[in-house]
Write a protein that holds these residues in place. Structure first.
Motif, PDB file in Angstrom:
ATOM      1  N   GLU A  39     -32.824  52.861  45.737  1.00 15.94           N
ATOM      2  CA  GLU A  39     -33.202  51.725  45.409  1.00 15.94           C
ATOM      3  C   GLU A  39     -31.106  52.027  45.629  1.00 15.94           C
ATOM      4  O   GLU A  39     -30.061  52.952  46.047  1.00 15.94           O
ATOM      5  N   ILE A  40     -30.422  51.048  46.596  1.00 24.45           N
ATOM      6  CA  ILE A  40     -28.920  50.728  46.225  1.00 24.45           C
ATOM      7  C   ILE A  40     -27.885  49.358  45.684  1.00 24.45           C
ATOM      8  O   ILE A  40     -29.445  48.119  45.285  1.00 24.45           O
ATOM      9  N   GLU A  41     -27.548  49.625  44.935  1.00 23.62           N
ATOM     10  CA  GLU A  41     -27.443  48.012  44.426  1.00 23.62           C
ATOM     11  C   GLU A  41     -25.536  47.654  45.123  1.00 23.62           C
ATOM     12  O   GLU A  41     -24.585  48.357  45.187  1.00 23.62           O
ATOM     13  N   THR A  42     -25.212  46.567  45.847  1.00 23.46           N
ATOM     14  CA  THR A  42     -24.240  46.526  46.605  1.00 23.46           C
ATOM     15  C   THR A  42     -24.119  45.309  45.504  1.00 23.46           C
ATOM     16  O   THR A  42     -24.772  44.042  44.827  1.00 23.46           O
ATOM     17  N   PRO A  43     -22.441  45.098  46.364  1.00 20.23           N
ATOM     18  CA  PRO A  43     -21.830  43.530  45.103  1.00 20.23           C
ATOM     19  C   PRO A  43     -22.274  42.549  44.860  1.00 20.23           C
ATOM     20  O   PRO A  43     -22.588  42.347  46.068  1.00 20.23           O
ATOM     21  N   ILE A  44     -21.390  41.625  43.942  1.00 20.58           N
ATOM     22  CA  ILE A  44     -22.575  40.400  44.284  1.00 20.58           C
ATOM     23  C   ILE A  44     -21.558  39.520  45.179  1.00 20.58           C
ATOM     24  O   ILE A  44     -22.232  38.751  45.218  1.00 20.58           O
ATOM     25  N   PHE A  45     -20.193  39.896  45.133  1.00 23.45           N
ATOM     26  CA  PHE A  45     -19.523  39.067  46.430  1.00 23.45           C
ATOM     27  C   PHE A  45     -19.101  40.282  47.920  1.00 23.45           C
ATOM     28  O   PHE A  45     -18.872  41.198  46.937  1.00 23.45           O
ATOM     29  N   GLU A  46     -19.039  39.758  49.163  1.00 25.78           N
ATOM     30  CA  GLU A  46     -18.490  40.504  49.623  1.00 25.78           C
ATOM     31  C   GLU A  46     -17.157  39.281  50.699  1.00 25.78           C
ATOM     32  O   GLU A  46     -17.341  38.935  50.094  1.00 25.78           O
ATOM     33  N   MET A  66     -23.513  28.388  51.728  1.00 30.60           N
ATOM     34  CA  MET A  66     -22.870  29.964  51.291  1.00 30.60           C
ATOM     35  C   MET A  66     -22.106  29.524  50.166  1.00 30.60           C
ATOM     36  O   MET A  66     -20.732  28.452  50.172  1.00 30.60           O
ATOM     37  N   TYR A  67     -21.348  29.826  48.851  1.00 34.67           N
ATOM     38  CA  TYR A  67     -20.350  30.049  48.146  1.00 34.67           C
ATOM     39  C   TYR A  67     -19.124  30.752  48.483  1.00 34.67           C
ATOM     40  O   TYR A  67     -19.079  31.651  48.100  1.00 34.67           O
ATOM     41  N   CYS A  68     -18.467  29.762  48.959  1.00 37.49           N
ATOM     42  CA  CYS A  68     -17.465  31.236  49.424  1.00 37.49           C
ATOM     43  C   CYS A  68     -15.976  30.499  48.571  1.00 37.49           C
ATOM     44  O   CYS A  68     -16.119  29.700  47.793  1.00 37.49           O
ATOM     45  N   PHE A  69     -15.350  31.033  47.865  1.00 33.87           N
ATOM     46  CA  PHE A  69     -13.604  31.325  47.467  1.00 33.87           C
ATOM     47  C   PHE A  69     -12.681  32.156  47.934  1.00 33.87           C
ATOM     48  O   PHE A  69     -12.865  33.340  48.527  1.00 33.87           O
ATOM     49  N   GLU A  75      -7.569  36.558  50.541  1.00 28.16           N
ATOM     50  CA  GLU A  75      -9.554  36.995  51.030  1.00 28.16           C
ATOM     51  C   GLU A  75      -9.998  35.899  50.485  1.00 28.16           C
ATOM     52  O   GLU A  75     -10.035  35.977  49.091  1.00 28.16           O
ATOM     53  N   SER A  76     -10.510  35.560  51.912  1.00 25.55           N
ATOM     54  CA  SER A  76     -11.746  34.955  51.720  1.00 25.55           C
ATOM     55  C   SER A  76     -12.865  35.735  50.900  1.00 25.55           C
ATOM     56  O   SER A  76     -13.721  36.502  52.002  1.00 25.55           O
ATOM     57  N   LEU A  77     -13.505  34.841  50.199  1.00 32.29           N
ATOM     58  CA  LEU A  77     -14.794  35.814  49.707  1.00 32.29           C
ATOM     59  C   LEU A  77     -16.824  35.102  49.513  1.00 32.29           C
ATOM     60  O   LEU A  77     -15.889  33.738  48.929  1.00 32.29           O
ATOM     61  N   THR A  78     -17.105  35.809  49.541  1.00 36.37           N
ATOM     62  CA  THR A  78     -18.669  34.384  48.964  1.00 36.37           C
ATOM     63  C   THR A  78     -19.341  35.686  48.159  1.00 36.37           C
ATOM     64  O   THR A  78     -19.632  36.458  48.411  1.00 36.37           O
ATOM     65  N   LEU A  79     -20.405  34.705  47.667  1.00 34.37           N
ATOM     66  CA  LEU A  79     -21.227  34.963  46.687  1.00 34.37           C
ATOM     67  C   LEU A  79     -22.463  35.214  47.442  1.00 34.37           C
ATOM     68  O   LEU A  79     -22.898  34.424  48.505  1.00 34.37           O
ATOM     69  N   ARG A  80     -23.084  36.762  47.697  1.00 34.20           N
ATOM     70  CA  ARG A  80     -23.843  37.336  48.546  1.00 34.20           C
ATOM     71  C   ARG A  80     -24.861  36.138  48.099  1.00 34.20           C
ATOM     72  O   ARG A  80     -25.674  35.522  47.556  1.00 34.20           O
ATOM     73  N   PRO A  81     -25.483  35.023  50.040  1.00 38.34           N
ATOM     74  CA  PRO A  81     -26.978  34.599  49.893  1.00 38.34           C
ATOM     75  C   PRO A  81     -27.784  35.122  50.207  1.00 38.34           C
ATOM     76  O   PRO A  81     -28.770  34.461  50.142  1.00 38.34           O
ATOM     77  N   GLU A  82     -27.622  36.530  50.664  1.00 43.56           N
ATOM     78  CA  GLU A  82     -29.057  37.248  50.600  1.00 43.56           C
ATOM     79  C   GLU A  82     -28.471  38.561  50.415  1.00 43.56           C
ATOM     80  O   GLU A  82     -27.401  39.559  50.587  1.00 43.56           O
ATOM     81  N   GLY A  83     -30.241  39.231  51.197  1.00 42.74           N
ATOM     82  CA  GLY A  83     -29.322  41.062  50.561  1.00 42.74           C
ATOM     83  C   GLY A  83     -28.858  41.306  52.007  1.00 42.74           C
ATOM     84  O   GLY A  83     -28.749  43.057  52.050  1.00 42.74           O
ATOM     85  N   ARG A 112     -27.176  30.321  46.715  1.00 39.95           N
ATOM     86  CA  ARG A 112     -27.181  29.220  48.180  1.00 39.95           C
ATOM     87  C   ARG A 112     -26.729  28.125  47.114  1.00 39.95           C
ATOM     88  O   ARG A 112     -28.246  27.419  46.491  1.00 39.95           O
ATOM     89  N   TYR A 113     -26.605  26.861  47.986  1.00 42.71           N
ATOM     90  CA  TYR A 113     -25.630  25.542  47.956  1.00 42.71           C
ATOM     91  C   TYR A 113     -26.731  24.646  48.286  1.00 42.71           C
ATOM     92  O   TYR A 113     -26.064  24.369  48.924  1.00 42.71           O
ATOM     93  N   GLU A 114     -28.033  24.804  47.673  1.00 45.58           N
ATOM     94  CA  GLU A 114     -29.124  23.915  49.178  1.00 45.58           C
ATOM     95  C   GLU A 114     -30.137  23.355  47.718  1.00 45.58           C
ATOM     96  O   GLU A 114     -29.724  23.191  46.169  1.00 45.58           O
TER      97      GLU A 114
END
Length: 411
Positions: A39-46, A66-69, A75-83, A112-114
């Motif tokens: 198992e690996i755990e990556t950050p919720i945003f990149e 994509m949820y970007c902020f 810095e432009s960051l995005t909540l991850r839409p996929e893994g 994802r904003y859908e």
């Protein structure tokens, strides 16, 4: 005053639904770990570039979902839409390419904003695997077999179908793109505006369109299999033969593609007709060009991912918790001892419920309400003798046992 409620496209997961979702993750983890995945755990945003480079600037995820902020540092960051993108980023930045092959799996929330619909929300949980560093078709066979065993272990093999196709190598893909572009240009006026735009930048994305006018055009588009060279055909035949040898049934789907350039050879989906129009519950494929595209070396990759909530919707039976033991003190003197007995029972592995107030009748009613299997009743007189009463709440029978024998009796 505004009504307190969750944001549209999100939900509160609890009770039976949460238990089913936990089962999906638990079964998935058990299966993939048998295959050597860790198992690996990556950050919720990149950084936004991680996803835009991975998913392509013509994909719906990048252009619409994509949820970007921007953070305080600009810095432009995005909540991850996929893994996959985050895992491959970690593979590169953590120097994992020094120890190939690398087998990783992950689970966690994606965003994802859908348009919310059955089995598809703006925040959802994904479970997925990535196998990096194996170029041979044996990796494809193993990864698909692992996905099938996962679904089978959930009791869903009879409701899900494996669909599979080959995109071939780069030479095959370029040959198909040329044929497809020529065909789509002949039918340019029949395409939607989105597909007209995609035709110039990423024509394979037209094949994924949900617009009815595009579907009508795509129905008569050239087939990918007609553009495969001999090496690609041999690779795919090896994959299919491997699945045959394992007894895994599949259906060839010549329209199954991936619109991104780094995909190659095998693509597959596990689909069902029990969730309406959105029938894919697990999807995967080989992505031999992704690591290089994201700034790493030439490392092959293949993986799959599934929506946990979508899969859990297919589970028919409730995943119940073990029935509890009710600990019921009678009288103030027994209250303290009841806490100690409950503590010991929990340490011994039992699920224990306590009614914290009320007379014996009310506490027994609460024990039945939580569906307790047995009640440990602690009366003042019995306590003086070092004993308790254990009542079977299904049969109605009861017996008196020594305090020292309670755990043995319940076992």
């Amino acid at each position: 005053m505004n009504k307190v409620q969750s944001v549209r496209g999100t939900y509160d997961l609890y009770g039976e639904n949460k238990r089913k979702a936990k089962r999906v993750v638990a079964v998935g983890s058990r299966i993939v770990e048998k295959y050597g995945f860790e198992e690996i755990e990556t950050p919720i945003f990149e950084f936004t570039e991680v996803f835009s480079r991975n998913l392509g600037d013509t994909s719906d995820i990048v252009t619409k979902e994509m949820y970007c902020f921007e953070d305080r540092g600009g810095e432009s960051l995005t909540l991850r839409p996929e893994g996959t993108a985050g895992v491959v980023r970690a593979f590169i930045s953590e120097g994992m390419q020094q120890n190939l092959p690398v087998k990783l799996y992950y689970t966690g929330p994606m965003f994802r904003y859908e348009r919310p619909q059955k089995g598809r929300q703006r925040q959802f949980t994904q479970f997925g695997v990535e196998l990096l560093g194996v170029e041979t078709p044996q990796a494809d066979i193993e990864v698909i077999a692992m996905a099938y065993e996962f679904i089978e272990s959930l009791g869903l093999a009879g409701t899900v179908t494996v669909e599979i196709n080959s995109l071939g190598d780069k030479e095959s893909r370029d040959a198909y793109r040329e044929k497809l572009v020529a065909y789509l240009k002949e039918n340019y006026d029949k395409l939607s505006e989105d597909s007209k735009s995609r035709l110039e930048r990423n024509p394979l994305r037209v094949l994924d369109s949900k617009e009815e006018c595009d579907k009508a055009v795509v129905a008569n588009a050239p087939l990918y299999q007609d553009s495969l060279n001999e090496a690609s055909k041999a690779f795919f035949e090896t994959v299919l033969k491997g699945l045959d040898n394992l007894g895994i049934k599949y259906r060839l789907n010549n329209r199954l593609v991936r619109g991104l350039d780094y995909y190659s050879h095998t693509v597959f989906e596990l689909v069902t007709d029990k969730l309406g129009a959105q029938g894919t519950v697990l999807a995967g494929g080989r992505y031999d060009g992704l690591v290089e595209q994201m700034g790493g070396g030439k490392v092959s990759g293949i993986g799959w991912a599934c929506g946990v909530e979508r899969l859990s919707m297919l589970l028919e039976e409730d995943v119940s918790l073990p029935r509890p033991i009710a600990v019921i003190p009678v009288g103030e003197e027994a209250e303290e001892k009841a806490l100690a007995i409950a503590y010991d029972l929990r340490k011994a592995g039992f699920r224990v419920e306590q009614a914290y107030s009320g007379n014996l009748k009310k506490r027994m009613m609460k024990a039945n309400k939580v569906n307790a299997v047995k009640a440990v009743i602690i009366g003042t007189d019995e306590l003086a003798e070092g004993k308790v009463t254990i009542k079977d709440l299904d049969e109605g029978s009861q017996k008196t046992v020594a305090l020292t024998d309670v755990i043995e009796e319940l076992n």
